[in-house]
Design a protein around this motif. Structure first.
Motif, PDB file in Angstrom:
ATOM      1  N   THR A  62       0.831  -1.206   0.000  1.00  0.00           N
ATOM      2  CA  THR A  62       0.000   0.000   0.000  1.00  0.00           C
ATOM      3  C   THR A  62       0.866   1.257   0.000  1.00  0.00           C
ATOM      4  O   THR A  62       0.612   2.209  -0.756  1.00  0.00           O
ATOM      5  N   THR A 121      -3.185   0.745  -5.683  1.00  0.00           N
ATOM      6  CA  THR A 121      -3.012   1.123  -4.275  1.00  0.00           C
ATOM      7  C   THR A 121      -4.269   0.819  -3.478  1.00  0.00           C
ATOM      8  O   THR A 121      -4.202   0.310  -2.352  1.00  0.00           O
ATOM      9  N   LEU A 147       2.965   1.390  -3.534  1.00  0.00           N
ATOM     10  CA  LEU A 147       2.098   1.693  -4.672  1.00  0.00           C
ATOM     11  C   LEU A 147       1.561   3.119  -4.580  1.00  0.00           C
ATOM     12  O   LEU A 147       1.438   3.818  -5.596  1.00  0.00           O
ATOM     13  N   GLY A 148       1.238   3.542  -3.358  1.00  0.00           N
ATOM     14  CA  GLY A 148       0.788   4.914  -3.171  1.00  0.00           C
ATOM     15  C   GLY A 148       1.853   5.913  -3.581  1.00  0.00           C
ATOM     16  O   GLY A 148       1.559   6.951  -4.198  1.00  0.00           O
TER      17      GLY A 148
END
Length: 470
Positions: A343, A445, A346-347
């Motif tokens: 998370t 995300t 990807l964010g």
């Protein structure tokens, strides 16, 4: 009846070697699974040029194998329960070999897609049979590590495919240029799969059938012979225990996955959720389109392939971490840590790509430190995925279902995984063209964030349990 697994602490070296040997042979299907799905990476643009194909047809050429994989996975369980695990491995090996030659010498983009579809059938069969076979042949205290061999084989297959693409491209000067015998380099990329396909078939002919399948077929003496090499000791009670969990009165079928009140069994929904989320985080965008992705943000063709190879090395390294710790820490903690890491990384990529200025072609222009940050975040994402959702999902799919429904339930879960893979892979080119990289990675995300809650609320630990306790 119960079985004292403390005895496994005294398992002889010969037994452990035998278990690793047969698990490794089965995992060759995973190698071909990874190789077949990744070899197209370095050929994407060459295929488009060679056939003057539209973006839609290029997307189908890349992901056509995934549709075949979904079909192969869906029927693999029933085939395995009817004909045995070994025969299905042989069928997969034949499909791989035929697809390799056909994909290397297509006449049009349409028959190329058809050959990729055939290879996908082999991938789908292998993706179900390998984890099921390894789980059914592994002692409980080694099952996580041996099950992780499937993912290790997959990532090694991906790495070798990327390495082949890199060296062939460098040797020819470009994937579009002629190479050996005047054959274009991109065609050789697919032809290289023929040799491991043959080796997989030979390996399948030299390993024993799953003891749990043999017991389900009433072939107890053959099952005892296999179990004696795996577990040793007095096996009469062990065979009886397995028999009690395999007796059904009929051949396994998809209706066995249904409960009387609530449709699919809850455990099947969990398996399907694990499979879908494993793909919805976008991992295969990295491996199918990474050379295109890095070229779109300013790297050269050769540098993009080098970055992709480095990413493959990271994937192998992190899978080795999973093999070392999956039986020590358990499945659920690794999944949770991986979800949090994915998370965050990807964010970061979504923010970097979404806020980067666009070049004349509409691609984000990451220069200087921004390009380095994106590169580090992408490889940290692969790191987080590689020790968690990559190997652990395959381990859990091989062990979380009971003996009566394992092959059929694993087929459904694996088919969902391939459909999800197809959706992500096919949607990436139009997403990139229409909304940009930032939006695409924003969706991945969100999927990673959802996976955190999925693990916390729905996933149960399977570490240390026998298959008969599932």
């Amino acid at each position: 009846m119960s079985y004292n697994y403390q005895k496994q602490a005294d398992t002889s070296k010969v037994n452990i070697s035998f278990i690793i040997l047969i698990a490794g042979a089965a995992a060759l299907g995973g190698f071909l699974f990874g190789f077949d799905t990744a070899i197209v990476n370095g050929a994407v643009q060459a295929i488009q040029v060679a056939f003057q194909a539209s973006p839609l047809l290029v997307g189908l050429a890349i992901s056509g194998a995934l549709l075949g994989s979904a079909i192969g996975a869906f029927f693999a369980g029933q085939l395995a329960d009817r004909f045995g695990r070994i025969k299905v491995m042989l069928i997969a090996a034949i499909f791989f070999a035929l697809s390799s030659v056909g994909s290397g010498f297509p006449f049009t983009i349409y028959d190329f897609i058809a050959w990729r579809l055939l290879g996908g059938l082999g991938v789908g069969l292998a993706s179900v049979i390998a984890p099921a076979y390894i789980a059914e042949c592994s002692p409980a205290d080694l099952r996580g590590r041996l099950g992780s061999l499937q993912q290790l084989a997959i990532v090694v297959g991906i790495f070798v495919a990327l390495l082949c693409s890199f060296f062939i491209t460098v040797a020819a000067g470009s994937a579009e240029n002629p190479w050996l015998l005047g054959i274009p380099a991109w065609r050789w990329m697919f032809l290289t799969e023929a040799l491991p396909s043959v080796l997989y078939g030979i390996a399948a002919l030299n390993i024993p059938e799953s003891p749990r399948y043999l017991i389900a077929q009433g072939r107890d003496s053959e099952a005892e012979a296999v179990l004696s090499k795996i577990e040793g000791g007095d096996l009469g009670a062990r065979v009886e225990e397995i028999r009690q969990t395999t007796l059904m009165g009929h051949k396994p079928r998809f209706s066995d996955l249904l409960s009387r009140r609530s449709g699919l069994l809850p455990i099947v929904w969990v398996g399907m959720g694990l499979s879908a989320l494993q793909q919805f985080v976008g991992i295969n965008v990295i491996f199918y389109y990474s050379s295109v992705l890095w070229r779109s943000v300013g790297f050269s063709e050769e540098d993009s392939l080098i970055i992709t190879v480095i990413t493959g090395v990271i994937n192998i390294f992190t899978t080795l971490i999973a093999i070392a710790y999956v039986d020590k820490f358990g499945r659920k903690p690794l999944l949770l840590i991986g979800s949090i890491g994915m998370t965050i990384t990807l964010g970061t990529l979504a923010v970097m790509f979404g806020n980067a200025p666009l070049d004349a072609n509409g691609n984000p222009n990451l220069t200087g430190s921004n390009g380095i940050i994106a590169l580090i975040a992408a490889n940290l994402f692969v790191f987080c995925y590689g020790f968690s959702w990559g190997p652990v999902v395959w381990v859990m799919l091989g062990e979380m279902f009971n003996n009566k429904i394992r092959a059929v339930a694993l087929s459904v879960a694996a088919a969902v995984q391939w459909v999800a893979n197809f959706l992500i892979s096919t949607s990436f080119p139009p997403l990139l063209a229409t909304f940009g990289l930032g939006a695409a990675y924003g969706l991945y995300t969100i999927a990673a964030a959802i996976s955190i809650f999925f693990v916390v609320l729905l996933v149960k630990e399977t570490k240390g349990k026998t298959l008969e306790q599932m």
